[in-house]
Design an enzyme around this catalytic site. Sequence first.
Site, PDB file in Angstrom:
ATOM      1  N   ASP A  66       0.767  -1.125   0.018  1.00 29.21           N
ATOM      2  CA  ASP A  66      -0.013  -0.024   0.056  1.00 29.21           C
ATOM      3  C   ASP A  66       0.881   1.297   0.099  1.00 29.21           C
ATOM      4  O   ASP A  66       2.201   1.212   0.215  1.00 29.21           O
ATOM      5  CB  ASP A  66      -1.092  -0.119   1.327  1.00 29.21           C
ATOM      6  CG  ASP A  66      -0.362  -0.358   2.663  1.00 29.21           C
ATOM      7  OD1 ASP A  66       0.942  -0.421   2.584  1.00 29.21           O
ATOM      8  OD2 ASP A  66      -1.060  -0.880   3.371  1.00 29.21           O
ATOM      9  N   ASN A 127      -7.992  -2.758  13.798  1.00 21.84           N
ATOM     10  CA  ASN A 127      -9.545  -2.965  13.704  1.00 21.84           C
ATOM     11  C   ASN A 127      -9.519  -4.250  12.869  1.00 21.84           C
ATOM     12  O   ASN A 127     -10.441  -4.533  12.067  1.00 21.84           O
ATOM     13  CB  ASN A 127     -10.081  -1.857  12.806  1.00 21.84           C
ATOM     14  CG  ASN A 127      -9.672  -1.467  11.684  1.00 21.84           C
ATOM     15  OD1 ASN A 127      -8.709  -1.823  11.204  1.00 21.84           O
ATOM     16  ND2 ASN A 127     -10.014  -0.325  11.129  1.00 21.84           N
ATOM     17  N   HIS A 129      -7.943  -4.680   9.950  1.00 23.91           N
ATOM     18  CA  HIS A 129      -7.405  -4.446   8.386  1.00 23.91           C
ATOM     19  C   HIS A 129      -6.097  -5.030   8.282  1.00 23.91           C
ATOM     20  O   HIS A 129      -5.163  -5.030   8.986  1.00 23.91           O
ATOM     21  CB  HIS A 129      -7.337  -2.851   8.162  1.00 23.91           C
ATOM     22  CG  HIS A 129      -6.543  -2.056   8.482  1.00 23.91           C
ATOM     23  ND1 HIS A 129      -6.563  -0.886   9.382  1.00 23.91           N
ATOM     24  CD2 HIS A 129      -5.102  -2.180   8.282  1.00 23.91           C
ATOM     25  CE1 HIS A 129      -5.328  -0.399   9.804  1.00 23.91           C
ATOM     26  NE2 HIS A 129      -4.429  -0.824   8.902  1.00 23.91           N
ATOM     27  N   GLU A 134      -9.794  -1.650   4.880  1.00 21.07           N
ATOM     28  CA  GLU A 134     -10.817  -1.419   6.176  1.00 21.07           C
ATOM     29  C   GLU A 134     -11.920  -2.365   6.119  1.00 21.07           C
ATOM     30  O   GLU A 134     -12.319  -3.055   5.208  1.00 21.07           O
ATOM     31  CB  GLU A 134     -11.192  -0.028   5.913  1.00 21.07           C
ATOM     32  CG  GLU A 134      -9.992   1.070   5.869  1.00 21.07           C
ATOM     33  CD  GLU A 134      -9.226   1.181   7.417  1.00 21.07           C
ATOM     34  OE1 GLU A 134      -9.486   0.283   8.120  1.00 21.07           O
ATOM     35  OE2 GLU A 134      -8.904   2.234   7.739  1.00 21.07           O
TER      36      GLU A 134
HETATM   37  C1  GLP Z   1      -0.784   0.440   8.480  1.00 21.03           C
HETATM   38  C2  GLP Z   1      -0.398  -0.445   7.107  1.00 21.03           C
HETATM   39  C3  GLP Z   1      -0.717  -1.902   7.462  1.00 21.03           C
HETATM   40  C4  GLP Z   1      -0.104  -2.277   8.737  1.00 21.03           C
HETATM   41  C5  GLP Z   1      -0.615  -1.453   9.872  1.00 21.03           C
HETATM   42  C6  GLP Z   1      -0.283  -2.034  11.233  1.00 21.03           C
HETATM   43  O1  GLP Z   1      -2.178   0.828   8.522  1.00 21.03           O
HETATM   44  N1  GLP Z   1      -1.143  -0.054   6.063  1.00 21.03           N
HETATM   45  O2  GLP Z   1      -0.114  -2.587   6.519  1.00 21.03           O
HETATM   46  O3  GLP Z   1      -0.294  -3.723   9.059  1.00 21.03           O
HETATM   47  O4  GLP Z   1      -0.398  -0.184   9.640  1.00 21.03           O
HETATM   48  O5  GLP Z   1       0.762  -1.379  11.591  1.00 21.03           O
HETATM   49  P1  GLP Z   1       1.704  -1.444  12.781  1.00 21.03           P
HETATM   50  O6  GLP Z   1       2.598  -2.653  12.563  1.00 21.03           O
HETATM   51  O7  GLP Z   1       2.711  -0.256  13.033  1.00 21.03           O
HETATM   52  O8  GLP Z   1       0.814  -1.803  14.020  1.00 21.03           O
END
Ligand code: GLP
Length: 233
Positions: A66, A127, A129, A134
Site C-alpha cells: 500500500d 480493527n 485491516h 478497512e
Molecule cells: C498500516 C499499514 C498496514 C499495517 C498497519 C499496522 O495501517 N497499512 O499494512 O499492517 O499499519 O501497523 P503497525 O505494524 O505499525 O501496528
Amino acid sequence: MNIVVKNADELSRLIAEEIIKVVKENKNPVLGLATGSSPLGIYANLIKAYENGEVSFKKVKTFNLDEYVKTYEEQTYRYFMNENLFNHVDIDKKNTNFPSLDNYSHYDEMIKDNGGIDIQLLGIGGNGHIAFNEPNTSFDSLTHVTDLTEKTRSDNARFFKDISEVPTQAITMGLKSIMNAKKVVLIATGKNKADAIKKLIEDEPNESLPCSILKKHPNCTIYVDEDAYSLVK
Ligand code: GLP
C-alpha cells in the site's frame, strides 16, 4: 491457518528465515512487503543476513502492499522501505514496486506478469485491516483507492506531527490480491492487536473483519506474541 506464538524477537527471526528461504529457492523471487512498525525487526534480520553474506537481493522483485495518496516524501511508504530495507541491501530499486494513482488499475496484472508473489508479509491494524483494506472491503477486491477510517488514522498518527497530517486516502492491494500470493505470513505483537487476533482465530471469515479472509488461504501462518494472543480462549 497455522499459528506460531513466540516473543517478538523470535517471530522476526523466524519470518526473516522464511523470506530468505524463498529468496534462495526461487530463480526469480517475488516478495510482497509491508510497512508499519511490526515488520521492522524482520527487515533488520534481513539486513544482517545480507551483511553476513547469507543472502543476496539482486534477483529479487518486490511489491509493497500500500501507499498513502497524498503526503510528504518522508511519510511515503517508499521512503520507509528505502530507509528500513532497500538502502541497506543489494536490491535494484528498479525492481521495487508500490501501488500508485498511475498504476493501481494494472498493479495486480504487474504482479501476475512477474510470476505472482511467492511470500506476502502482512501486519494487521487494530480493527483487523490488512494492507489498507478497512472493515467491509469486498473479499473480491483487487488493488484500489480507499478512504482510511478514523481508527486507522488515529492508530497511524504516531508517525506524524498530529492527526491532521495523516492522509485520508491510500492505494492498497485488495483482499483478493493478497489471497493470490502463494504463501502469506502475518505478524502481530502487542496488546492493541489482541482483539483483532482473537476475532481472526475465533470467528468465521466475514467482510467486517478483513483479515478473516486469511482463514481461506491454503498456506498462511500467523506469528503472534503472547500479548497479541492473550484474548484467545
Ligand atoms: C498500516 C499499514 C498496514 C499495517 C498497519 C499496522 O495501517 N497499512 O499494512 O499492517 O499499519 O501497523 P503497525 O505494524 O505499525 O501496528
